[in-house]
Design an enzyme around this catalytic site. Structure first.
Site, PDB file in Angstrom:
ATOM      1  N   ASN A 183       0.811  -1.233   0.000  1.00 17.86           N
ATOM      2  CA  ASN A 183       0.000   0.000   0.000  1.00 17.86           C
ATOM      3  C   ASN A 183       0.838   1.274   0.000  1.00 17.86           C
ATOM      4  O   ASN A 183       0.401   2.301  -0.497  1.00 17.86           O
ATOM      5  CB  ASN A 183      -1.014  -0.005   1.139  1.00 17.86           C
ATOM      6  N   GLU A 213       4.892  -3.760  12.322  1.00 15.67           N
ATOM      7  CA  GLU A 213       3.813  -2.771  12.207  1.00 15.67           C
ATOM      8  C   GLU A 213       2.682  -3.455  11.455  1.00 15.67           C
ATOM      9  O   GLU A 213       2.883  -3.913  10.343  1.00 15.67           O
ATOM     10  CB  GLU A 213       4.280  -1.524  11.435  1.00 15.67           C
ATOM     11  N   CYS A 235      -2.983   1.841   6.700  1.00 17.69           N
ATOM     12  CA  CYS A 235      -3.050   1.339   8.077  1.00 17.69           C
ATOM     13  C   CYS A 235      -3.553   2.425   9.010  1.00 17.69           C
ATOM     14  O   CYS A 235      -4.005   2.140  10.114  1.00 17.69           O
ATOM     15  CB  CYS A 235      -1.684   0.842   8.522  1.00 17.69           C
ATOM     16  N   GLU A 249       9.286   2.832  14.858  1.00 14.97           N
ATOM     17  CA  GLU A 249       9.938   3.198  13.604  1.00 14.97           C
ATOM     18  C   GLU A 249       9.990   4.721  13.507  1.00 14.97           C
ATOM     19  O   GLU A 249       9.206   5.426  14.131  1.00 14.97           O
ATOM     20  CB  GLU A 249       9.122   2.687  12.418  1.00 14.97           C
TER      21      GLU A 249
HETATM   22  P1  NDP Z   1       0.534  -9.012   4.225  1.00 17.14           P
HETATM   23  O1  NDP Z   1       0.727  -9.285   5.659  1.00 17.14           O
HETATM   24  O2  NDP Z   1      -0.242  -9.959   3.422  1.00 17.14           O
HETATM   25  O3  NDP Z   1       1.950  -8.887   3.498  1.00 17.14           O
HETATM   26  C1  NDP Z   1       2.956  -8.032   3.960  1.00 17.14           C
HETATM   27  C2  NDP Z   1       4.281  -8.514   3.441  1.00 17.14           C
HETATM   28  O4  NDP Z   1       4.577  -9.764   4.054  1.00 17.14           O
HETATM   29  C3  NDP Z   1       4.295  -8.777   1.931  1.00 17.14           C
HETATM   30  O5  NDP Z   1       5.573  -8.471   1.428  1.00 17.14           O
HETATM   31  C4  NDP Z   1       4.037 -10.268   1.860  1.00 17.14           C
HETATM   32  O6  NDP Z   1       4.484 -10.842   0.678  1.00 17.14           O
HETATM   33  C5  NDP Z   1       4.850 -10.726   3.047  1.00 17.14           C
HETATM   34  N1  NDP Z   1       4.499 -12.055   3.553  1.00 17.14           N
HETATM   35  C6  NDP Z   1       3.346 -12.743   3.396  1.00 17.14           C
HETATM   36  N2  NDP Z   1       3.439 -13.949   4.002  1.00 17.14           N
HETATM   37  C7  NDP Z   1       4.674 -14.019   4.554  1.00 17.14           C
HETATM   38  C8  NDP Z   1       5.347 -15.002   5.314  1.00 17.14           C
HETATM   39  N3  NDP Z   1       4.787 -16.163   5.632  1.00 17.14           N
HETATM   40  N4  NDP Z   1       6.605 -14.743   5.724  1.00 17.14           N
HETATM   41  C9  NDP Z   1       7.208 -13.567   5.423  1.00 17.14           C
HETATM   42  N5  NDP Z   1       6.614 -12.604   4.694  1.00 17.14           N
HETATM   43  C10 NDP Z   1       5.350 -12.815   4.281  1.00 17.14           C
HETATM   44  O7  NDP Z   1      -0.052  -7.535   4.128  1.00 17.14           O
HETATM   45  P2  NDP Z   1      -0.478  -6.748   2.824  1.00 17.14           P
HETATM   46  O8  NDP Z   1       0.657  -6.663   1.858  1.00 17.14           O
HETATM   47  O9  NDP Z   1      -1.775  -7.265   2.362  1.00 17.14           O
HETATM   48  O10 NDP Z   1      -0.641  -5.272   3.418  1.00 17.14           O
HETATM   49  C11 NDP Z   1      -1.761  -4.895   4.093  1.00 17.14           C
HETATM   50  C12 NDP Z   1      -1.554  -4.977   5.580  1.00 17.14           C
HETATM   51  O11 NDP Z   1      -0.444  -4.169   5.962  1.00 17.14           O
HETATM   52  C13 NDP Z   1      -2.712  -4.438   6.343  1.00 17.14           C
HETATM   53  O12 NDP Z   1      -3.082  -5.322   7.371  1.00 17.14           O
HETATM   54  C14 NDP Z   1      -2.197  -3.130   6.951  1.00 17.14           C
HETATM   55  O13 NDP Z   1      -2.760  -2.735   8.143  1.00 17.14           O
HETATM   56  C15 NDP Z   1      -0.772  -3.406   7.120  1.00 17.14           C
HETATM   57  N6  NDP Z   1      -0.038  -2.167   7.150  1.00 17.14           N
HETATM   58  C16 NDP Z   1       0.399  -1.720   8.367  1.00 17.14           C
HETATM   59  C17 NDP Z   1       1.049  -0.531   8.484  1.00 17.14           C
HETATM   60  C18 NDP Z   1       1.535  -0.062   9.804  1.00 17.14           C
HETATM   61  O14 NDP Z   1       2.448   0.753   9.835  1.00 17.14           O
HETATM   62  N7  NDP Z   1       0.976  -0.524  10.903  1.00 17.14           N
HETATM   63  C19 NDP Z   1       1.300   0.306   7.313  1.00 17.14           C
HETATM   64  C20 NDP Z   1       0.805  -0.248   6.087  1.00 17.14           C
HETATM   65  C21 NDP Z   1       0.166  -1.467   6.028  1.00 17.14           C
HETATM   66  P3  NDP Z   1       3.502 -11.025  -0.601  1.00 17.14           P
HETATM   67  O15 NDP Z   1       2.474  -9.948  -0.526  1.00 17.14           O
HETATM   68  O16 NDP Z   1       4.397 -10.867  -1.748  1.00 17.14           O
HETATM   69  O17 NDP Z   1       2.937 -12.385  -0.480  1.00 17.14           O
END
Ligand code: NDP
Length: 482
Positions: free
Chosen positions: A150, A248, A282, A460
């Site tokens: 995002n 996060e 988020c 962070e």
């Molecule tokens: P995901 O948790 O699905 O993915 C985040 C990252 O983790 C991606 O690069 C993903 O890879 C990777 N990932 C997925 N599975 C694994 C695993 N088993 N081991 C290691 N890495 C893994 O989140 P989204 O990408 O869908 O993003 C949305 C989420 O992010 C929302 O819940 C949002 O709240 C959160 N977010 C939080 C923020 C904060 O600062 N608190 C800021 C922005 C977003 P891939 O997608 O390539 O499978």
């Protein structure tokens, strides 16, 4: 098929047998490119190269770190229009937001460039006469960075910049939905005078290459941004190796609208916070907790303002809300609309798929009213252009509802009362509190993070970032040591 863009491993771009397609969510006929998927061997090579390069980087001292970070930051700011366009094309946020994100990413680098020169440390008087003590911060080593789609440039920027500033090596696993942004940032970093292997890009599915990365005992620290479920797994993998970890994660941010609020301001703040970035932030305000005295007037204005939003192709002038990021995300969003309706929430506008000139994942921004804290739409992060109004009878009730989820990232209050604002700032169970401002939208030079299920580990950004990206060492020297 055009050649796929490779991963950046041990100082070189590398092809892979496995590639994925990257398509524009505003127009699925627009193929952005093909991107290599890192194999386990690529990751192993990246980890080995990172370990060796980190020692060289740490020895070089702060000046080259400063210079490299400044150059990366400046390049991002200079090229924000071009890279922002690419970002919007692949992620779907309106062009102005994409350009703004890349510029902001540049600011993270230039801010941490200066931090590289700060070199925090203490000299401390010993309780034993003549003994000398110093407390210094050293690099942690190799940092694994796992980021979501995002904010595909800003989120990695606020992790990569401090990692490099404090003398670490980086292995970055970006979200597979946004590889073009990852490659654009990597190209800028790769053009700098860095030890070969200090910075590595490994693209691929989180469940395979991401999981392998966070499980590696060669990783010294993991900085993750993403969903709670994946974050939990990352934490478990980190603990198995006693690896330092920072997470996060999700949120369910409340915006309280009090009876003394400026209603027009409250509506514009709510619309901005709920629907900016298509609600896929988020920090998005997905719960609007509104005092009964102004509830009806607020809701009427909110619905009018929401209906007036222009939903369209991210690169079209005038678009205020782009598509959601993918078909799967759109389906999940529409499922939440169905879930809200099934639980008795009243859908006042939006919530349906929209047709536009191009085939994309467009959805009309939605407002639910008549919701309760027990409903799924008020308990689970939707990451959608959907917001839910809850009516409350008092400030105390509003505060209780605002604090009533396991999350705690950002929280806002709209009020003209300084006393209420002060009380809310003190009693909100969140990492960031906004008074008369959107829950989304934070500065780059101060800490960012949350509580409860939203965050885990050191903060962070800003000066607090040093905690995660360094290890503290206390040294004692006996008096008269030769
Ligand atoms: P995901 O948790 O699905 O993915 C985040 C990252 O983790 C991606 O690069 C993903 O890879 C990777 N990932 C997925 N599975 C694994 C695993 N088993 N081991 C290691 N890495 C893994 O989140 P989204 O990408 O869908 O993003 C949305 C989420 O992010 C929302 O819940 C949002 O709240 C959160 N977010 C939080 C923020 C904060 O600062 N608190 C800021 C922005 C977003 P891939 O997608 O390539 O499978």
């Amino acid at each position: 098929m055009a050649e796929a863009v490779g991963n950046f491993v041990a100082g070189a771009w590398r092809r892979s047998a496995k590639v994925i397609e990257n398509r524009n969510p505003s127009d699925t006929a627009d193929l952005i490119g093909h991107y290599a998927q890192a194999e386990p061997g690529d990751l192993d090579d990246a980890l080995a190269a990172a370990e060796a390069a980190q020692r060289v980087w740490a020895e070089r001292g702060p000046q080259p770190r400063h210079d490299v970070l400044m150059a990366i930051g400046q390049a991002l700011m200079d090229r924000s229009a071009e890279i922002g366009r690419l970002l919007s094309r692949e992620e779907g946020k309106p062009l102005a937001e994409g350009v703004g994100e890349v510029y902001r990413a540049g600011q993270f680098f230039t801010w941490f460039a200066a931090e590289a020169l700060r070199q925090p440390g203490d000299w401390v008087e010993s309780v034993r006469p003549g003994v000398e003590i110093d407390v210094r911060r050293e690099p942690v080593g190799t940092v694994a960075i796992v980021s979501p789609w995002n904010f595909p440039v800003a989120t990695p920027a606020w992790k990569i910049a401090p990692a490099l500033a404090f003398g670490n090596a980086v292995i970055w696993k970006p979200a597979n939905l946004t590889p073009a942004s990852a490659v654009a940032l990597t190209e800028i970093i790769a053009a700098q005078d860095l030890p070969k292997g200090l910075f590595n890009l490994v693209m691929g599915a989180g469940s395979s290459i991401g999981q392998r990365l966070v499980e590696s005992p060669m990783v010294d620290a993991i900085s993750f941004t993403g969903s709670v479920d994946v974050g939990r797994g990352v934490a478990a993998a980190a603990v198995a190796n006693m690896t330092k970890v920072q997470l996060e994660m999700g949120s369910k941010n409340p915006l309280v609208v009090m009876d003394d609020a400026d209603l027009d301001l409250a509506v514009s703040v709510a619309v901005n916070a709920a629907f900016g970035g298509t609600g896929q932030k988020c920090t998005a305000a997905s719960r609007l907790i509104v005092h009964a005295a102004v509830h009806d007037a607020f809701v009427e204005k909110l619905v009018a303002a929401t209906k007036a939003l222009v939903v369209g192709h991210a690169l079209d002038e005038g678009t205020q809300i782009g598509p959601v990021v993918s078909e799967a995300q759109l389906k999940a969003d529409l499922d939440y609309i169905a879930a809200g309706l099934a639980e008795g929430a009243e859908l006042l506008c939006g919530g349906e798929r929209l047709e536009r000139a191009t085939q994309g994942y467009f959805m009309a921004p939605a407002v639910f009213a008549g919701t309760t804290a027990a409903m799924r739409v008020n308990r689970e992060e939707m990451f959608a252009p959907v917001t839910c109004v809850q009516k409350v009878a008092s400030y105390d009730e509003a505060l209780g509802v605002a604090n009533g989820t396991p999350f705690g990232l950002t929280a806002g209050i709209m009020t003209r009362s300084l006393a209420r604002a002060a009380h809310f700032k003190r009693h909100s169970k969140s990492g960031c509190v906004m008074v008369n401002l959107p829950t989304a939208g934070t500065d780059y030079h101060v800490p960012f993070g949350g509580r409860g299920a939203s965050s885990f580990g050191p903060r962070e950004q800003g000066r607090y970032a040093v905690e995660f990206y360094t290890a503290v060492k206390t040294s004692y020297v006996a008096p008269g040591s030769p």
